[in-house]
Design a protein around this motif. Structure first.
Motif, PDB file in Angstrom:
ATOM      1  N   ILE A  17      13.416  21.955  42.106  1.00 42.90           N
ATOM      2  CA  ILE A  17      12.196  22.524  43.210  1.00 42.90           C
ATOM      3  C   ILE A  17      12.566  21.833  44.276  1.00 42.90           C
ATOM      4  O   ILE A  17      12.401  22.555  45.385  1.00 42.90           O
ATOM      5  CB  ILE A  17      10.805  22.109  42.468  1.00 42.90           C
ATOM      6  CG1 ILE A  17      10.682  22.796  41.189  1.00 42.90           C
ATOM      7  CG2 ILE A  17       9.644  22.427  43.649  1.00 42.90           C
ATOM      8  CD1 ILE A  17      10.557  24.303  41.330  1.00 42.90           C
ATOM      9  N   THR A  18      12.766  20.625  44.542  1.00 44.52           N
ATOM     10  CA  THR A  18      12.949  19.654  45.731  1.00 44.52           C
ATOM     11  C   THR A  18      14.058  20.259  46.521  1.00 44.52           C
ATOM     12  O   THR A  18      13.930  20.503  47.946  1.00 44.52           O
ATOM     13  CB  THR A  18      12.983  18.213  45.604  1.00 44.52           C
ATOM     14  OG1 THR A  18      13.766  17.938  44.608  1.00 44.52           O
ATOM     15  CG2 THR A  18      11.629  17.770  45.089  1.00 44.52           C
ATOM     16  N   SER A  19      15.132  20.588  45.821  1.00 43.43           N
ATOM     17  CA  SER A  19      16.322  21.138  46.565  1.00 43.43           C
ATOM     18  C   SER A  19      15.943  22.253  47.304  1.00 43.43           C
ATOM     19  O   SER A  19      16.499  22.662  48.540  1.00 43.43           O
ATOM     20  CB  SER A  19      17.285  21.165  45.535  1.00 43.43           C
ATOM     21  OG  SER A  19      17.227  22.372  44.590  1.00 43.43           O
ATOM     22  N   VAL A  27       8.227  27.626  47.569  1.00 39.93           N
ATOM     23  CA  VAL A  27       8.140  27.437  46.284  1.00 39.93           C
ATOM     24  C   VAL A  27       6.821  27.506  45.445  1.00 39.93           C
ATOM     25  O   VAL A  27       6.003  26.652  45.746  1.00 39.93           O
ATOM     26  CB  VAL A  27       8.846  26.217  45.894  1.00 39.93           C
ATOM     27  CG1 VAL A  27       9.052  26.082  44.040  1.00 39.93           C
ATOM     28  CG2 VAL A  27      10.584  26.228  46.391  1.00 39.93           C
ATOM     29  N   ASP A  28       6.410  28.144  44.616  1.00 38.93           N
ATOM     30  CA  ASP A  28       5.326  28.198  43.770  1.00 38.93           C
ATOM     31  C   ASP A  28       5.486  27.667  42.378  1.00 38.93           C
ATOM     32  O   ASP A  28       6.575  28.123  41.582  1.00 38.93           O
ATOM     33  CB  ASP A  28       4.666  29.528  43.630  1.00 38.93           C
ATOM     34  CG  ASP A  28       4.096  29.958  44.923  1.00 38.93           C
ATOM     35  OD1 ASP A  28       3.909  29.053  46.041  1.00 38.93           O
ATOM     36  OD2 ASP A  28       3.772  31.294  45.255  1.00 38.93           O
ATOM     37  N   VAL A  29       4.791  26.701  41.946  1.00 41.56           N
ATOM     38  CA  VAL A  29       4.785  25.929  40.662  1.00 41.56           C
ATOM     39  C   VAL A  29       3.340  26.535  39.916  1.00 41.56           C
ATOM     40  O   VAL A  29       2.311  26.260  40.490  1.00 41.56           O
ATOM     41  CB  VAL A  29       4.921  24.467  40.684  1.00 41.56           C
ATOM     42  CG1 VAL A  29       4.999  23.929  39.226  1.00 41.56           C
ATOM     43  CG2 VAL A  29       6.311  24.259  41.407  1.00 41.56           C
ATOM     44  N   THR A 123       3.346  23.120  29.869  1.00 39.08           N
ATOM     45  CA  THR A 123       4.469  23.905  30.138  1.00 39.08           C
ATOM     46  C   THR A 123       4.137  24.326  31.704  1.00 39.08           C
ATOM     47  O   THR A 123       3.186  24.658  32.116  1.00 39.08           O
ATOM     48  CB  THR A 123       4.305  25.359  29.551  1.00 39.08           C
ATOM     49  OG1 THR A 123       4.261  25.304  28.030  1.00 39.08           O
ATOM     50  CG2 THR A 123       5.656  26.328  29.922  1.00 39.08           C
ATOM     51  N   LYS A 124       5.261  24.459  32.522  1.00 37.54           N
ATOM     52  CA  LYS A 124       5.153  24.849  34.002  1.00 37.54           C
ATOM     53  C   LYS A 124       6.343  25.698  34.261  1.00 37.54           C
ATOM     54  O   LYS A 124       7.284  25.719  33.644  1.00 37.54           O
ATOM     55  CB  LYS A 124       5.233  23.677  34.726  1.00 37.54           C
ATOM     56  CG  LYS A 124       6.453  22.722  34.588  1.00 37.54           C
ATOM     57  CD  LYS A 124       6.424  21.341  35.371  1.00 37.54           C
ATOM     58  CE  LYS A 124       7.013  20.247  35.073  1.00 37.54           C
ATOM     59  NZ  LYS A 124       6.706  19.593  33.728  1.00 37.54           N
ATOM     60  N   LEU A 125       5.765  26.847  35.229  1.00 37.73           N
ATOM     61  CA  LEU A 125       6.817  27.534  35.812  1.00 37.73           C
ATOM     62  C   LEU A 125       6.835  27.572  37.118  1.00 37.73           C
ATOM     63  O   LEU A 125       5.976  27.374  37.856  1.00 37.73           O
ATOM     64  CB  LEU A 125       6.086  29.068  35.351  1.00 37.73           C
ATOM     65  CG  LEU A 125       6.890  30.080  35.867  1.00 37.73           C
ATOM     66  CD1 LEU A 125       8.184  30.766  34.904  1.00 37.73           C
ATOM     67  CD2 LEU A 125       6.119  31.342  35.817  1.00 37.73           C
ATOM     68  N   GLY A 126       8.386  27.657  37.586  1.00 37.32           N
ATOM     69  CA  GLY A 126       8.492  27.317  38.894  1.00 37.32           C
ATOM     70  C   GLY A 126       9.606  28.259  39.547  1.00 37.32           C
ATOM     71  O   GLY A 126      10.373  28.687  38.875  1.00 37.32           O
ATOM     72  N   GLY A 127       9.387  28.672  40.910  1.00 38.56           N
ATOM     73  CA  GLY A 127      10.340  29.686  41.352  1.00 38.56           C
ATOM     74  C   GLY A 127      10.219  30.020  42.911  1.00 38.56           C
ATOM     75  O   GLY A 127       9.034  29.595  43.389  1.00 38.56           O
TER      76      GLY A 127
END
Length: 275
Positions: A17-19, A27-29, A123-127
């Motif tokens: 995420i940070t990269s 980015v949304d998490v 659980t977490k979803l990021g993109g």
């Protein structure tokens, strides 16, 4: 699982995420919350999944017998309800319970294009959410997760599912699960660590310092002896773990935050006579 801790979960996820944020991407998490996760594991579906993972029949029959024929009732002031058969849930506090839960939710990320990571029921979803196409991918993933929850009879608590928007050019898109819109959050507690929308760890440092100081104050009031032999073990067992929990992940980098934590340790050393 061996060598898989809260810390490795946080580092593995936020390294990606940070990269992305460093490259200028939005980015949304999405933090997902299962409603009564361990209690809603369907025994029938679980046994069916054990068969798909090629466990031998004897093992599957053993697990089935372990879960089967359980019942429960409620007693209030001597009044008892009728016995009710239990058809879902893995026994908490057992060794096998978490293993069966991991097997049950193992297929939740099948077909998911975004980054999804699990730690028990957290659980977490990021993109990436820079373009409309990026946001559509995340929305499609949420729709797949909603369908998975319906098929597996494990519902999401949508009021507690929150979106953390990261990046300077974030459009603060509204996502849905089914017909419900997910709420936006400025900061979320992720496996015990507060992560805010700027990826700034000052809130985490404030919370840690406050809790550590409360424990120090309790020790100071309740423990009469202030010798090194008494205070140091109490500090090491009760206070220092607050400062060290997943610190390799949230690693304070502002001078003011480091100073907050150092003040806790200086206060502890002043409590010890002659140190």
């Amino acid at each position: 699982r061996a060598n898989k801790s809260c810390q490795t979960n946080l580092i593995a996820f936020f390294d990606k995420i940070t990269s992305l944020v460093d490259k200028g991407e939005a980015v949304d998490v999405i933090y997902l919350d299962f409603s009564k996760a361990f209690d809603t594991v369907s025994h029938d579906i679980l046994i069916d999944k054990l068969g798909k993972y090629n466990l031998d029949r004897a093992t599957i029959r053993w697990v089935h017998n372990w879960l089967d024929n359980r019942s429960q009732r409620v007693v209030v002031n001597g009044s008892k309800s009728c016995w009710k058969g239990i058809t879902s849930g893995v026994p908490q506090g057992s060794v096998l319970g978490p293993v069966l839960f991991n097997i049950f939710i193992n297929d939740v990320d099948i077909g998911i294009e975004s980054t999804l990571i699990k730690f028990a029921d957290d659980t977490k979803l990021g993109g990436v959410a820079t373009s409309l196409e990026d946001r559509d991918i995340i929305q499609n993933d949420l729709s797949k997760l909603e369908k998975w929850s319906e098929v597996n009879r494990m519902r999401f608590n949508k009021e507690k599912c929150k979106v953390l928007h990261l990046g300077r050019n974030n459009q603060f898109h509204t996502y849905k699960m089914g017909s419900d819109c997910l709420g936006r959050s400025m900061a979320e507690r992720d496996l015990g660590v507060i992560v805010d929308h700027k990826l700034n760890m000052s809130q985490q440092c404030d919370a840690v310092a406050k809790k550590a100081n409360m424990i120090l104050g309790c020790i100071n009031r309740c423990v009469v002896s202030k010798t090194r032999e008494v205070i140091l073990p109490l500090y090491s067992a009760l206070v220092r773990p607050q400062l060290e929990y997943c610190v390799q992940f949230w690693a304070p980098h502002f001078k003011k935050d480091v100073e907050k934590l150092e003040r806790v340790q200086r206060r502890a050393t002043r409590m010890i006579k002659g140190l």
